[in-house]
Design an enzyme around this catalytic site. Sequence first.
Site, mmCIF file in Angstrom:
data_model
loop_
_atom_site.group_PDB
_atom_site.id
_atom_site.type_symbol
_atom_site.label_atom_id
_atom_site.label_comp_id
_atom_site.label_asym_id
_atom_site.label_seq_id
_atom_site.Cartn_x
_atom_site.Cartn_y
_atom_site.Cartn_z
ATOM 1 N N ASP A 19 32.269 27.343 41.499
ATOM 2 C CA ASP A 19 31.656 28.581 41.017
ATOM 3 C C ASP A 19 30.177 28.528 41.404
ATOM 4 O O ASP A 19 29.404 27.756 40.836
ATOM 5 C CB ASP A 19 31.837 28.651 39.488
ATOM 6 C CG ASP A 19 31.062 29.801 38.862
ATOM 7 O OD1 ASP A 19 30.301 30.473 39.570
ATOM 8 O OD2 ASP A 19 31.215 30.000 37.639
ATOM 9 N N GLN B 56 25.531 30.771 39.975
ATOM 10 C CA GLN B 56 24.134 30.425 39.672
ATOM 11 C C GLN B 56 23.501 29.548 40.741
ATOM 12 O O GLN B 56 22.285 29.371 40.736
ATOM 13 C CB GLN B 56 24.026 29.720 38.312
ATOM 14 C CG GLN B 56 24.432 30.557 37.130
ATOM 15 C CD GLN B 56 23.561 31.789 36.913
ATOM 16 O OE1 GLN B 56 22.446 31.888 37.413
ATOM 17 N NE2 GLN B 56 24.073 32.748 36.170
ATOM 18 N N LYS C 270 23.659 38.722 41.553
ATOM 19 C CA LYS C 270 22.714 37.644 41.193
ATOM 20 C C LYS C 270 21.932 37.205 42.425
ATOM 21 O O LYS C 270 21.175 36.244 42.388
ATOM 22 C CB LYS C 270 23.482 36.460 40.605
ATOM 23 C CG LYS C 270 24.188 36.818 39.285
ATOM 24 C CD LYS C 270 24.862 35.612 38.688
ATOM 25 C CE LYS C 270 25.906 35.963 37.650
ATOM 26 N NZ LYS C 270 25.361 36.393 36.362
ATOM 27 N N CYS D 150 28.388 33.461 27.544
ATOM 28 C CA CYS D 150 29.771 33.321 28.041
ATOM 29 C C CYS D 150 30.115 31.860 28.256
ATOM 30 O O CYS D 150 30.778 31.497 29.244
ATOM 31 C CB CYS D 150 29.982 34.109 29.340
ATOM 32 S SG CYS D 150 29.682 35.855 29.174
ATOM 33 N N HIS E 80 31.311 28.650 32.603
ATOM 34 C CA HIS E 80 31.260 30.059 32.180
ATOM 35 C C HIS E 80 32.706 30.492 31.886
ATOM 36 O O HIS E 80 33.636 30.003 32.547
ATOM 37 C CB HIS E 80 30.684 30.876 33.346
ATOM 38 C CG HIS E 80 30.397 32.308 33.045
ATOM 39 N ND1 HIS E 80 31.386 33.261 32.992
ATOM 40 C CD2 HIS E 80 29.241 32.954 32.800
ATOM 41 C CE1 HIS E 80 30.838 34.442 32.729
ATOM 42 N NE2 HIS E 80 29.533 34.282 32.606
HETATM 43 N N1 PMP Z 1 29.921 31.880 36.566
HETATM 44 C C1 PMP Z 1 28.650 31.668 36.225
HETATM 45 C C2 PMP Z 1 28.104 30.268 36.280
HETATM 46 C C3 PMP Z 1 27.842 32.743 35.834
HETATM 47 O O1 PMP Z 1 26.580 32.520 35.477
HETATM 48 C C4 PMP Z 1 28.389 34.034 35.812
HETATM 49 C C5 PMP Z 1 27.555 35.240 35.386
HETATM 50 N N2 PMP Z 1 26.781 35.038 34.254
HETATM 51 C C6 PMP Z 1 29.718 34.202 36.188
HETATM 52 C C7 PMP Z 1 30.454 33.110 36.562
HETATM 53 C C8 PMP Z 1 30.375 35.541 36.182
HETATM 54 O O2 PMP Z 1 29.736 36.407 37.075
HETATM 55 P P1 PMP Z 1 30.139 37.936 37.130
HETATM 56 O O3 PMP Z 1 29.955 38.478 35.751
HETATM 57 O O4 PMP Z 1 29.208 38.518 38.126
HETATM 58 O O5 PMP Z 1 31.559 37.988 37.551
#
Ligand code: PMP
Length: 409
Positions: free
Chosen positions: A200, A203, A226, A366, A123
Amino acid sequence: MPNEFNDTWRRDFPILAADENGQRLVYLDSAATTQHPVQVLDAVTNYYKNNNANPHRGVYELAMRATDAHEGARHRVAQFFHAEDDEIVFTQNTTESLNLVAYSYGLHFLHAGDEIVLSVAEHHSNLVPWQRVAQATGAKLVYLYPGPDGRLTTDELDKKITAKTRLVAIAMVSNVLGLRAPVEEIVTRAHAVGAVVVLDCAQAAPHMPVDVKRLDVDFAACSAHKLYAPMGMGALYARAELLEKMPPFLSGGDMISTVHEQSATWAEGPRKFEAGTRNVGGEVGFAAALDYMNHIGWDAMMQHEHALLDRMLKGMAALPWLTVYGEPVADGRFGVVSFNVKEVHPHDVATILDAGGVAIRAGHHCAQPLMEYLGIGSCCRASLALYNTEEDVDALLNNLENVRKVMGL
Ligand code: PMP
């Protein structure tokens, strides 16, 4: 898992009881953000009704209750990750957690010639901060590329994690491919060359236990939104020895020990990284969401989601004009299925599904470098949470059948 159970969980979520444009809402965008059970909403309301004050600042009874709520939530999050309380820093979200590591650890402990290893499937939150660290320090970014099934191979890890590697940044579960990374194999190789591992968990944490000690990672980041909790809350796990030697990221009130005209010293432990007034209502919601998940239990949640994922993937396999990204099997995949419909733009797919009451995400998620690697501009993504049911999966599949007809194909 009996259906009555699934419906019981769904009934805990008020937003799912409401009709969306006169139809039952089929919410399949939980990888973007989850909905909230009434238990979380009540805990947040109760905090603001009965316990709200600025923690760590007052000596009066109400402020002490707020401090207890704040530190109690930290303890709850630490339990969730199997970490010590002093290893949990509250942040706004995964993005802030990862930036904290990049700016505090990365800028101070990485140097020209060092290598930062990350997957092309990261991401942007776990990619752009490392680009900036590389630009500022002269370190080099080295990418891991998945095989045709979307999984990272041992060969690729052996080739890319070398004596030059100082840091590996990896998502435990990709927000596009939904596949679990071989975290254990990565950690073994990274630690053997003296590199740290930044995990990270945005997910992964909603779908499986993340035991940071057993995984032996050095940092782990997640977002509460999440995990059935409010937006604006996140956490960073940082191994105690590392947290101790890292300089502050943001500075100001509450993160200091002493301040003089020309200098200051820092608070101990995670408070060094918690500058300014905290989001205690969000923290209380975070803890309540973890209690809610704990009450249901991992076995029940994981079995339920695995069955739904299996149903979704098997249903999609019967649609010859649909491509699923990453190996289309439920084993080793969690919560996320990304796909494209031949000759139909993902935004059109999502719009047609929305007309049928089915909410999915379409776009680059993203993860633009991954889109480039897959040779696509964007894709659709259906993602699951504990409140989804077989009826939701069937509604997705039925509406997908309709997409090409609506487009005149
Ligand atoms: N890493 C991953 C794998 C994600 O799926 C996401 C959110 N889509 C993020 C980071 C970023 O999360 P946040 O927007 O809550 O900071």
